[in-house]
Design a protein around this motif. Sequence first.
Motif, PDB file in Angstrom:
ATOM      1  N   LEU A  20       5.855  -2.649  -1.602  1.00  0.00           N
ATOM      2  CA  LEU A  20       4.502  -3.069  -1.965  1.00  0.00           C
ATOM      3  C   LEU A  20       3.490  -1.925  -1.844  1.00  0.00           C
ATOM      4  O   LEU A  20       2.430  -1.970  -2.469  1.00  0.00           O
ATOM      5  CB  LEU A  20       4.052  -4.243  -1.096  1.00  0.00           C
ATOM      6  CG  LEU A  20       4.828  -5.556  -1.278  1.00  0.00           C
ATOM      7  CD1 LEU A  20       4.317  -6.605  -0.319  1.00  0.00           C
ATOM      8  CD2 LEU A  20       4.718  -6.050  -2.710  1.00  0.00           C
ATOM      9  N   ALA A  21       3.813  -0.918  -1.063  1.00  0.00           N
ATOM     10  CA  ALA A  21       2.915   0.230  -0.926  1.00  0.00           C
ATOM     11  C   ALA A  21       2.756   0.992  -2.232  1.00  0.00           C
ATOM     12  O   ALA A  21       1.814   1.780  -2.387  1.00  0.00           O
ATOM     13  CB  ALA A  21       3.432   1.168   0.164  1.00  0.00           C
ATOM     14  N   LEU A  22       3.669   0.768  -3.181  1.00  0.00           N
ATOM     15  CA  LEU A  22       3.573   1.470  -4.461  1.00  0.00           C
ATOM     16  C   LEU A  22       2.366   1.020  -5.277  1.00  0.00           C
ATOM     17  O   LEU A  22       1.852   1.775  -6.101  1.00  0.00           O
ATOM     18  CB  LEU A  22       4.860   1.261  -5.267  1.00  0.00           C
ATOM     19  CG  LEU A  22       6.126   1.883  -4.672  1.00  0.00           C
ATOM     20  CD1 LEU A  22       7.337   1.506  -5.499  1.00  0.00           C
ATOM     21  CD2 LEU A  22       6.000   3.395  -4.565  1.00  0.00           C
ATOM     22  N   PHE A  23       1.892  -0.211  -5.060  1.00  0.00           N
ATOM     23  CA  PHE A  23       0.766  -0.703  -5.851  1.00  0.00           C
ATOM     24  C   PHE A  23      -0.550  -0.006  -5.482  1.00  0.00           C
ATOM     25  O   PHE A  23      -1.245   0.500  -6.374  1.00  0.00           O
ATOM     26  CB  PHE A  23       0.652  -2.221  -5.740  1.00  0.00           C
ATOM     27  CG  PHE A  23       1.779  -2.946  -6.422  1.00  0.00           C
ATOM     28  CD1 PHE A  23       1.954  -2.848  -7.793  1.00  0.00           C
ATOM     29  CD2 PHE A  23       2.672  -3.727  -5.701  1.00  0.00           C
ATOM     30  CE1 PHE A  23       2.991  -3.503  -8.445  1.00  0.00           C
ATOM     31  CE2 PHE A  23       3.709  -4.388  -6.336  1.00  0.00           C
ATOM     32  CZ  PHE A  23       3.874  -4.272  -7.712  1.00  0.00           C
ATOM     33  N   PRO A  24      -0.936   0.058  -4.202  1.00  0.00           N
ATOM     34  CA  PRO A  24      -2.146   0.834  -3.896  1.00  0.00           C
ATOM     35  C   PRO A  24      -1.969   2.320  -4.203  1.00  0.00           C
ATOM     36  O   PRO A  24      -2.945   3.000  -4.550  1.00  0.00           O
ATOM     37  CB  PRO A  24      -2.370   0.590  -2.404  1.00  0.00           C
ATOM     38  CG  PRO A  24      -1.073   0.076  -1.872  1.00  0.00           C
ATOM     39  CD  PRO A  24      -0.418  -0.636  -3.009  1.00  0.00           C
ATOM     40  N   LEU A  25      -0.740   2.820  -4.116  1.00  0.00           N
ATOM     41  CA  LEU A  25      -0.515   4.226  -4.428  1.00  0.00           C
ATOM     42  C   LEU A  25      -0.764   4.504  -5.901  1.00  0.00           C
ATOM     43  O   LEU A  25      -1.425   5.490  -6.252  1.00  0.00           O
ATOM     44  CB  LEU A  25       0.912   4.633  -4.049  1.00  0.00           C
ATOM     45  CG  LEU A  25       1.296   6.081  -4.374  1.00  0.00           C
ATOM     46  CD1 LEU A  25       0.405   7.051  -3.610  1.00  0.00           C
ATOM     47  CD2 LEU A  25       2.765   6.332  -4.065  1.00  0.00           C
ATOM     48  N   ILE A  26      -0.271   3.645  -6.803  1.00  0.00           N
ATOM     49  CA  ILE A  26      -0.472   3.890  -8.230  1.00  0.00           C
ATOM     50  C   ILE A  26      -1.946   3.744  -8.589  1.00  0.00           C
ATOM     51  O   ILE A  26      -2.462   4.447  -9.452  1.00  0.00           O
ATOM     52  CB  ILE A  26       0.405   2.959  -9.090  1.00  0.00           C
ATOM     53  CG1 ILE A  26       0.457   3.444 -10.553  1.00  0.00           C
ATOM     54  CG2 ILE A  26      -0.084   1.520  -9.044  1.00  0.00           C
ATOM     55  CD1 ILE A  26       1.237   4.685 -10.775  1.00  0.00           C
ATOM     56  N   ALA A  27      -2.659   2.844  -7.891  1.00  0.00           N
ATOM     57  CA  ALA A  27      -4.100   2.712  -8.131  1.00  0.00           C
ATOM     58  C   ALA A  27      -4.831   3.983  -7.710  1.00  0.00           C
ATOM     59  O   ALA A  27      -5.729   4.475  -8.415  1.00  0.00           O
ATOM     60  CB  ALA A  27      -4.644   1.504  -7.375  1.00  0.00           C
ATOM     61  N   PHE A  28      -4.456   4.549  -6.568  1.00  0.00           N
ATOM     62  CA  PHE A  28      -5.060   5.794  -6.103  1.00  0.00           C
ATOM     63  C   PHE A  28      -4.752   6.936  -7.058  1.00  0.00           C
ATOM     64  O   PHE A  28      -5.639   7.732  -7.423  1.00  0.00           O
ATOM     65  CB  PHE A  28      -4.553   6.117  -4.703  1.00  0.00           C
ATOM     66  CG  PHE A  28      -4.996   7.452  -4.184  1.00  0.00           C
ATOM     67  CD1 PHE A  28      -6.283   7.627  -3.686  1.00  0.00           C
ATOM     68  CD2 PHE A  28      -4.142   8.549  -4.209  1.00  0.00           C
ATOM     69  CE1 PHE A  28      -6.705   8.869  -3.220  1.00  0.00           C
ATOM     70  CE2 PHE A  28      -4.546   9.791  -3.739  1.00  0.00           C
ATOM     71  CZ  PHE A  28      -5.840   9.941  -3.239  1.00  0.00           C
ATOM     72  N   VAL A  29      -3.488   7.021  -7.487  1.00  0.00           N
ATOM     73  CA  VAL A  29      -3.066   8.084  -8.402  1.00  0.00           C
ATOM     74  C   VAL A  29      -3.834   8.003  -9.716  1.00  0.00           C
ATOM     75  O   VAL A  29      -4.243   9.027 -10.278  1.00  0.00           O
ATOM     76  CB  VAL A  29      -1.545   7.973  -8.648  1.00  0.00           C
ATOM     77  CG1 VAL A  29      -1.122   8.781  -9.867  1.00  0.00           C
ATOM     78  CG2 VAL A  29      -0.771   8.438  -7.418  1.00  0.00           C
ATOM     79  N   ALA A  30      -4.046   6.771 -10.212  1.00  0.00           N
ATOM     80  CA  ALA A  30      -4.778   6.596 -11.468  1.00  0.00           C
ATOM     81  C   ALA A  30      -6.198   7.135 -11.351  1.00  0.00           C
ATOM     82  O   ALA A  30      -6.750   7.697 -12.313  1.00  0.00           O
ATOM     83  CB  ALA A  30      -4.799   5.121 -11.856  1.00  0.00           C
ATOM     84  N   GLY A  31      -6.793   6.995 -10.188  1.00  0.00           N
ATOM     85  CA  GLY A  31      -8.157   7.482  -9.989  1.00  0.00           C
ATOM     86  C   GLY A  31      -8.248   8.983  -9.824  1.00  0.00           C
ATOM     87  O   GLY A  31      -9.316   9.571 -10.044  1.00  0.00           O
ATOM     88  N   GLN A  32      -7.141   9.626  -9.460  1.00  0.00           N
ATOM     89  CA  GLN A  32      -7.151  11.069  -9.197  1.00  0.00           C
ATOM     90  C   GLN A  32      -6.683  11.885 -10.395  1.00  0.00           C
ATOM     91  O   GLN A  32      -7.287  12.898 -10.739  1.00  0.00           O
ATOM     92  CB  GLN A  32      -6.256  11.383  -7.990  1.00  0.00           C
ATOM     93  CG  GLN A  32      -6.671  10.684  -6.711  1.00  0.00           C
ATOM     94  CD  GLN A  32      -8.075  11.037  -6.283  1.00  0.00           C
ATOM     95  OE1 GLN A  32      -8.451  12.210  -6.232  1.00  0.00           O
ATOM     96  NE2 GLN A  32      -8.882  10.017  -5.983  1.00  0.00           N
ATOM     97  N   GLY A  33      -5.582  11.456 -11.024  1.00  0.00           N
ATOM     98  CA  GLY A  33      -5.018  12.228 -12.121  1.00  0.00           C
ATOM     99  C   GLY A  33      -4.433  13.545 -11.638  1.00  0.00           C
ATOM    100  O   GLY A  33      -4.208  13.755 -10.439  1.00  0.00           O
ATOM    101  N   GLY A  34      -4.186  14.452 -12.545  1.00  0.00           N
ATOM    102  CA  GLY A  34      -3.686  15.778 -12.189  1.00  0.00           C
ATOM    103  C   GLY A  34      -2.344  15.738 -11.480  1.00  0.00           C
ATOM    104  O   GLY A  34      -1.466  14.929 -11.792  1.00  0.00           O
TER     105      GLY A  34
END
Length: 377
Positions: A20-34
């Motif tokens: 389940l930790a993958l969901f907040p991680l993908i949200a964070f990654v989407a906001g950062q990019g790069g």
Amino acid sequence: MIPATQVARLARALPYWMSLALFPLIAFVAGQGGWWLLAMPLMTWWLFSMLDLVIGLDLENADPTTPERDLFWYRMVTLIWFPLQLVTIFALIPYAVHSDHLSTAEAFGLFFGVGVISGTIGINYSHELMHQSNRLERWLADLLLATVLYSHFRSEHLLVHHRYVGTSRDPVTARYNEGFHRFFPRVLRESLTSAFTAEKAMLARRGKAWTDPANPFWRYWLLQGFFLILAFGIGGWLGLALFIFQAVVAVWQLELTNYIEHYGLTRKHLGEGKYEHVQPRHSWNAAHKASNWLLINLQRHSDHHYKPDRRFPLLQNYAEDAAPQLPFGYPVMTMAAMIPPLWRRIMNPRVKAWRKQFYPEIADWQPYNKGALPAPR
């Protein structure tokens, strides 16, 4: 043996919830990019490979007679996964399409990470759900598979793979010396046709044509069509392309897993199209603890094929005298499979040792290697 009273504890089930930790991680990654876009494969493939090295093996077995009521916390993570995955995919499509800080290339990088979620976890959870008898879990399996445009996997897996594993009639049993890059296009083609043929034959035995509404392929096509239209509706052509791309990544990961699960392992031909019954020795076993947390014990694949209806927390581990052992967990093995010379160097000696251990009486393995034996009846 872990008694049922301990199996039922929330604390014992919680490691399987790490996905389940993958969901907040993908949200964070989407906001950062790069470079943050690399976090998804690093979190799944590399982190859990490292944890396997640190934590080691899990050789304990839960009491297989543990009642269903004691498995609530294990079942729950598979039941809630679909709505979380659905929201993630279809919230990120318009976000990626309209984002100012993500280039088109970065948007596809982001959806590579989405494919990691829907493939590494989503398809794996659908596999657990499709093996259950109740309608809710089977529907959740179909919904998860539709989000990766691979709905026929349920028919192929239940009607073909489990019945014909270790024979030439099973498309996803990787043959000895068959590299993944040859296996992948073959299995994409053959698994679809074998799944449709199996459903058509089942309907024929009931006196119905393949066009009958009872054919699950109608449901498969409707669900997949709905998700394709939804992706286009909220993201246009780019949104549709991103959705399809994550599905391709997910299917690639599924078939990498299929490739390593039975590579080079065959059931003995008894003559006239008859084969021995499926045994634990016909699947590769891996007891690596951390990656089994991530993959809900999928690596205890030897027991899954021996007892397909057994829920994942109760799958049993087998020792070397009963089942062949992988040297590493699935994350490492799937990476190795992408490099055929490395894969053959690791696995071919193990296949030869397996043959010598379990089938010393077979002198000529060429018919098995080439799939030239009669198809099972």
